[in-house]
Design a protein around this motif. Structure first.
Motif, mmCIF file in Angstrom:
data_model
loop_
_atom_site.group_PDB
_atom_site.id
_atom_site.type_symbol
_atom_site.label_atom_id
_atom_site.label_comp_id
_atom_site.label_asym_id
_atom_site.label_seq_id
_atom_site.Cartn_x
_atom_site.Cartn_y
_atom_site.Cartn_z
ATOM 1 N N UNK B 130 38.217 36.107 42.094
ATOM 2 C CA UNK B 130 37.213 36.487 43.272
ATOM 3 C C UNK B 130 37.252 35.455 44.257
ATOM 4 N N UNK B 131 37.417 35.992 45.544
ATOM 5 C CA UNK B 131 37.346 35.020 46.704
ATOM 6 C C UNK B 131 36.415 35.781 47.652
ATOM 7 N N UNK B 139 36.535 44.521 51.408
ATOM 8 C CA UNK B 139 36.805 44.124 50.238
ATOM 9 C C UNK B 139 38.270 44.697 50.011
ATOM 10 N N UNK B 140 39.117 43.944 49.508
ATOM 11 C CA UNK B 140 40.612 44.149 49.399
ATOM 12 C C UNK B 140 41.080 43.387 48.186
ATOM 13 N N UNK B 188 40.554 39.420 44.332
ATOM 14 C CA UNK B 188 39.982 40.263 45.069
ATOM 15 C C UNK B 188 39.251 39.381 46.301
ATOM 16 N N UNK B 189 39.304 39.838 47.527
ATOM 17 C CA UNK B 189 38.873 39.100 48.772
ATOM 18 C C UNK B 189 37.902 39.857 49.347
ATOM 19 N N UNK B 208 30.021 45.339 42.516
ATOM 20 C CA UNK B 208 30.659 46.798 42.502
ATOM 21 C C UNK B 208 32.347 46.539 42.368
ATOM 22 N N UNK B 209 33.060 45.725 42.661
ATOM 23 C CA UNK B 209 34.413 45.693 42.452
ATOM 24 C C UNK B 209 34.547 45.006 41.110
#
Lengths: 336, 336
Positions: B130-131, B139-140, B188-189, B208-209
């Motif tokens: 996670x970044x 969120x991408x 995940x950015x 959420x992600x």
């Protein structure tokens, strides 16, 4: 001493040229020296960039004959992209530290005073220190304490630009601010912008406020100013930390309803923070008669200081003529 | 070995208890080990905070019987509020560096692999890193190269959440990414958020992600997933630096019309940067048939890398069954 064939002393020649320039300069220059500081915190990059550009394009700023100097407060921290090396430069202007500390920033504070302080090599009457913040503060003025000249200059800028004034005073834990070491000095804070990031909006606001500062100082010196009747200040009451667990870890974030709501009043029962499991932590101070106004909400650099936001009270004061007289006295000091 | 009166060997007792627990666990646990990393960059503070809170409130995340581990990538940098100590940890997972470098982050990369790598003490099949970013990326997902399992997992997450995928490949100057050292891994950015700042919006998106990642991995393992027909990728073309003067100084900022416009196409003639004196620098690449899409516009951490933004091409690919087969093969590896 250098001479040329024929026995003319080149030192004397330069001395004459220098005197001629000085006489000429005194006709067009004001004798008023103003210092603009940027990058007092090395990771606030917009104002330093504006200063660099200004130095490359001097015609972009109208100087009104004032003697303007720019300097990067903390060049080493700027180079490293850090707020500071050893300690916050903007808490390092203190006689006590000058006598006791070897921190880089304390040495730099002394150096800045040796260069531009009231007893320095090129003494300046006024200092304006540009900062940026991650908080949604827009463009505002910070005044430290109630020095008459500071209040006068802040009033003139507020009257011209409508900028809010954050009056910071009486917090023993935060001392040694840069501007306090000059006869008159203000901080200009601009946000929101992440640390280390150049943003068109902040560049534009820095440039505009810089230009208006120069104009207002010039107008005060030339006595072509309309004095305001009132000044609105947001008087600092106290700072508030994040809720923390027993180990001191931050256990909640700024509430979605409060984030980016700097300068807007809150009252008893309004949400301040939210925990991970959705629990609201509300404001349990204030009264019906007083509206408390938070500023510097969620400023990244203040987390290490244990500050989630600062609370202020908005007050309307009569503008005092004596403030202006004091400013004028400082402006008229001969620092050439 | 410890014994108690009566000659019962406590080591044996613990061994039996351990075996019983393991048999029981195998009934309810999946044998699938997933590693979640946060704080690979020490000044990206939201995901680490979410992990801390998750550890304190384990019931807030539904785990579906997966063996989930969380770790802070760069705990020393986190403590210091810096991106890294000696070098970017997310460019330090490289055999070449392992043999040649004494940098803290290279040692930490080895340590993470010793702990959770495919041959580590608690090997994990999948890693999610996670970044956060100062760019307006929402969120991408970031996929490094075209490993089948990565593409399969990214497709499943895109199909579920609609997240854009940034496919990063083929840039020799940027190597040694964390996720590449595991059989399957994604970044995940989430942005925009300033460095060092906890923000409700980023906390919520991280949470959420994280939850959806766990669900999709579980569903893939249980074969209760609908495979998508297509995957949309933003394929990295190249990175673009800021305009610089002859000394290498940044001489323009991201154009007001481009700032915060990540994921939106630009074409020939569109403004990219603006100089201090108002001169626009426009995009002089691209063609009528191709729309170029900039991402990571004005990411603060990339300035030192000479990256003002990265340019991508949006492509629609058929989802390949073999990607999923590869993912399933990795999910079925016995890492207990």
């Amino acid at each position: 001493m250098a001479t040329i064939a024929g026995g003319i002393d080149m030192g004397d020649v330069f001395l004459v040229i220098f005197k001629v320039i000085k006489v000429f300069a005194s006709k067009v220059m004001s004798g008023l020296n103003v210092l603009f500081v940027a990058g007092t915190h090395g990771n606030e990059v917009n104002a330093p960039w504006v200063f660099d550009q200004w130095n490359s394009h001097p015609n972009l700023i109208q100087t009104y004959g004032l003697n303007l100097s720019t300097i990067i407060g903390n060049p080493i921290a700027r180079e490293k992209g850090k707020r500071y090396i050893d300690r916050d430069l903007n808490r390092s202007f203190s006689e006590r530290l000058f006598l006791s500390s070897n921190d880089y920033e304390v040495g730099r504070a002394k150096e800045l005073l040796d260069l531009y302080g009231p007893n320095g090599r090129r003494p300046c009457q006024i200092v304006i220190d540009f900062h940026s913040t991650t908080s949604c503060m827009g463009c505002c003025l910070v005044v430290y304490g109630r020095r008459f000249a500071d209040l006068a200059l802040a009033s003139l800028l507020q009257s011209r630009l409508g900028l809010p004034i954050y009056l910071y005073e009486g917090d023993a834990s935060q001392q040694g601010f840069l501007v306090e070491s000059w006869p008159c000095g203000l901080v200009i804070e601009i946000g929101p912008v992440p640390q280390g990031l150049l943003h068109h909006n902040i560049v534009r606001k820095t440039l505009t406020s810089l230009q208006f500062c120069i104009e207002e100082i010039h107008k005060a010196q030339a006595d072509i100013i309309n004095l305001p009747d009132k000044i609105l200040v947001h008087r600092h009451l106290k700072s508030m930390d994040f809720p923390r667990d027993s180990l001191g870890n931050q256990r909640a974030f700024v509430h979605p309803k409060l984030q980016d709501k700097d300068w807007l009043p809150i009252s008893y029962g309004d949400p301040l923070f939210q925990t991970f499991d959705g629990h609201d932590i509300t404001f349990i101070e204030g009264s019906d008669s007083e509206l408390i106004i938070p500023v510097f909400i969620n400023e990244a650099a203040y987390i290490e200081k244990g500050i989630a936001m600062s609370l202020t009270l908005k007050e309307s004061w009569d503008f005092k003529k004596k403030w202006y007289i004091h400013l004028k006295e400082i402006l008229s000091r001969n620092y050439e």
